[in-house]
Design an enzyme around this catalytic site. Structure first.
Site, short mmCIF file in Angstrom:
data_model
loop_
_atom_site.label_atom_id
_atom_site.label_comp_id
_atom_site.label_asym_id
_atom_site.label_seq_id
_atom_site.Cartn_x
_atom_site.Cartn_y
_atom_site.Cartn_z
N HIS A 223 0.82 -1.22 0.00
CA HIS A 223 0.00 0.00 0.00
C HIS A 223 0.85 1.27 0.00
O HIS A 223 0.32 2.38 -0.11
CB HIS A 223 -0.97 0.01 1.19
CG HIS A 223 -0.32 0.17 2.53
ND1 HIS A 223 -0.03 -0.91 3.35
CD2 HIS A 223 0.09 1.27 3.20
CE1 HIS A 223 0.52 -0.45 4.46
NE2 HIS A 223 0.59 0.87 4.39
N ASP A 251 -0.60 -7.42 0.67
CA ASP A 251 0.00 -6.14 1.04
C ASP A 251 1.52 -6.30 1.06
O ASP A 251 2.14 -6.29 2.11
CB ASP A 251 -0.52 -5.65 2.39
CG ASP A 251 -0.16 -4.17 2.62
OD1 ASP A 251 0.39 -3.54 1.68
OD2 ASP A 251 -0.43 -3.66 3.72
N GLY A 331 3.51 5.48 9.35
CA GLY A 331 4.90 5.55 8.91
C GLY A 331 5.66 4.27 9.17
O GLY A 331 6.73 4.06 8.60
N SER A 333 4.52 1.34 8.33
CA SER A 333 4.17 0.38 7.27
C SER A 333 5.39 -0.09 6.50
O SER A 333 6.27 0.71 6.15
CB SER A 333 3.19 1.02 6.30
OG SER A 333 1.88 0.99 6.79
N SER A 348 1.94 -4.37 7.89
CA SER A 348 0.85 -3.96 7.01
C SER A 348 0.01 -2.87 7.67
O SER A 348 0.00 -1.73 7.24
CB SER A 348 -0.03 -5.16 6.65
OG SER A 348 -1.18 -4.75 5.94
#
Length: 379
Positions: A223, A251, A331, A333, A348
């Site tokens: 993402h 993801d 942030g 991720s 994720s």
């Protein structure tokens, strides 16, 4: 501030890679050889003495190595595995006594349950099919097979038992036994963030975190950017491009690096612990300790709570995720999930924060490596 890695040239927030080559066995690196500070961090996260933390790490390594063999011995009777923190042993659920004896012969504990993993996964897959039609209410956060109960656990936001939710749960029950959990559940969201300071990578106005180094680049969350998107490092110099990306449904993504950036088999400890070397990617059973490194909240630890979980994000469902008790924030991720020196996956999303706590899911590293044909960069 970032520690240990000298900034002579742009050095990415390291990621790890793995792929169909031989994997390093966790037992090859004892708790004594773990990065300095790891035992201290484990002691703090779980309320253990240093000797207890060392013992747990050693037992978790052995359980991770034993799990594939024990699963094979269980055959079609296999219902799932988890690490029992009270006995420090791998537990394998099976559906008959004969399989239990075969499993116990490997050194694992065995329990007899009512449903096999195949049965629970088939149940979960029917719920996954509903998610693809848009028939899952937003208040339903996730669902996963649970070998301990022999049911599919459906996590629903507390206080949101609407007629729509009730209808979904009725359909879920028609497929097989479920357990509805509302304790602490919130609507999950991804952990990307707008551009802020830190030691991240950037794409457009989004900041995310590197997961693990692979040969040729690193893996991260899908993402965070689409195929071909340019990526810039912590110093805003060109770092590379997304060579593959998938979200929702999955993801995960990988970035092919350039511009003088290289890969290193390290996960940043952010001064909380020493930077962790990556030696492989053995899959940690449910109940195993796991730590996460990210560019916003840095280093936090918890336990693996469930595998093969479907997460119902606003953008769409993501499948085959691993749920944890580790906190994260915007942030983080794409950042690293690691157990000892074994890569587990990339961050994720989830809910909560690192002040009050929360829950976070990661996409398993071995799946990413397999899909893109990547090789994990190991020490």
């Amino acid at each position: 501030m970032r520690t240990t890695m000298p900034r002579i040239v742009p050095v990415p927030v390291l990621a790890l890679v793995l792929v169909g080559a031989t994997f390093t066995t966790p037992a090859q690196a004892s708790a004594e050889a773990m990065s300095p500070g790891l035992l201290t961090a484990m002691s703090s996260a779980f309320g253990l003495t240093e000797s207890q933390a060392r013992l747990r790490l050693e037992k978790e390594e052995r359980a991770s190595v034993l799990a594939p063999r024990a699963e094979t011995e269980a055959g079609t009777s296999f219902a799932g595995t988890w690490f029992d923190e009270k006995t420090n042993k791998l537990v394998v659920a099976v559906t008959d006594q004969a399989a239990a004896r075969e499993v116990e012969a490997t050194g694992a504990d065995a329990v007899v349950v009512g449903r096999s993993a195949n049965s629970m996964n088939a149940h979960k897959n029917r719920l996954d099919a509903l998610s693809k039609t848009g028939a899952v209410p937003a208040a339903v956060a996730s669902w996963r097979p649970d070998p301990r109960t022999g049911t599919v656990v459906v996590n629903v936001e507390a206080g949101k038992q609407t007629a729509e939710v009730a209808s979904f749960l009725e359909k879920a029950r028609s497929f097989g036994a479920i357990t509805v959990n509302t304790e602490g559940v919130q609507q999950p969201q991804t952990f990307a963030a707008g551009t802020v300071g830190g030691d991240p990578y950037y794409t457009g106005n989004v900041r995310c975190s590197i997961g693990f180094s692979v040969h040729g680049g690193y893996v991260t969350a899908g993402h965070c950017g689409g195929n071909g998107a340019a990526v810039y490092g912590w110093d805003r110099s060109f770092q590379g491009n997304f060579a593959g990306s998938s979200f929702p449904g999955n993801d995960y993504a990988w970035v092919r690096t350039g511009g003088g950036w290289w890969t290193v088999p390290v996960v940043l400890g952010w001064g909380t612990v020493s930077d962790a070397l990556v030696r492989g990617s053995w899959e940690a059973p449910v109940g195993t300790s796991v730590c996460r490194s990210g560019s916003t909240t840095h280093w936090h630890c918890g336990v693996v709570q469930g595998r093969n979980e479907t997460v119902n994000y606003q953008q769409g469902a993501v499948y085959e995720m691993v749920g944890t008790s580790v906190c994260a924030e915007g942030g983080d991720s794409g950042g690293s999930f690691i157990t000892g020196d074994q890569a587990q996956g990339v961050t994720s999303g989830g809910y909560g924060n690192c002040s009050s706590g929360g829950r976070t899911w990661f996409q398993p590293i071995n799946e990413i490596l397999r899909v893109y044909g990547l090789t994990l960069h190991t020490a």
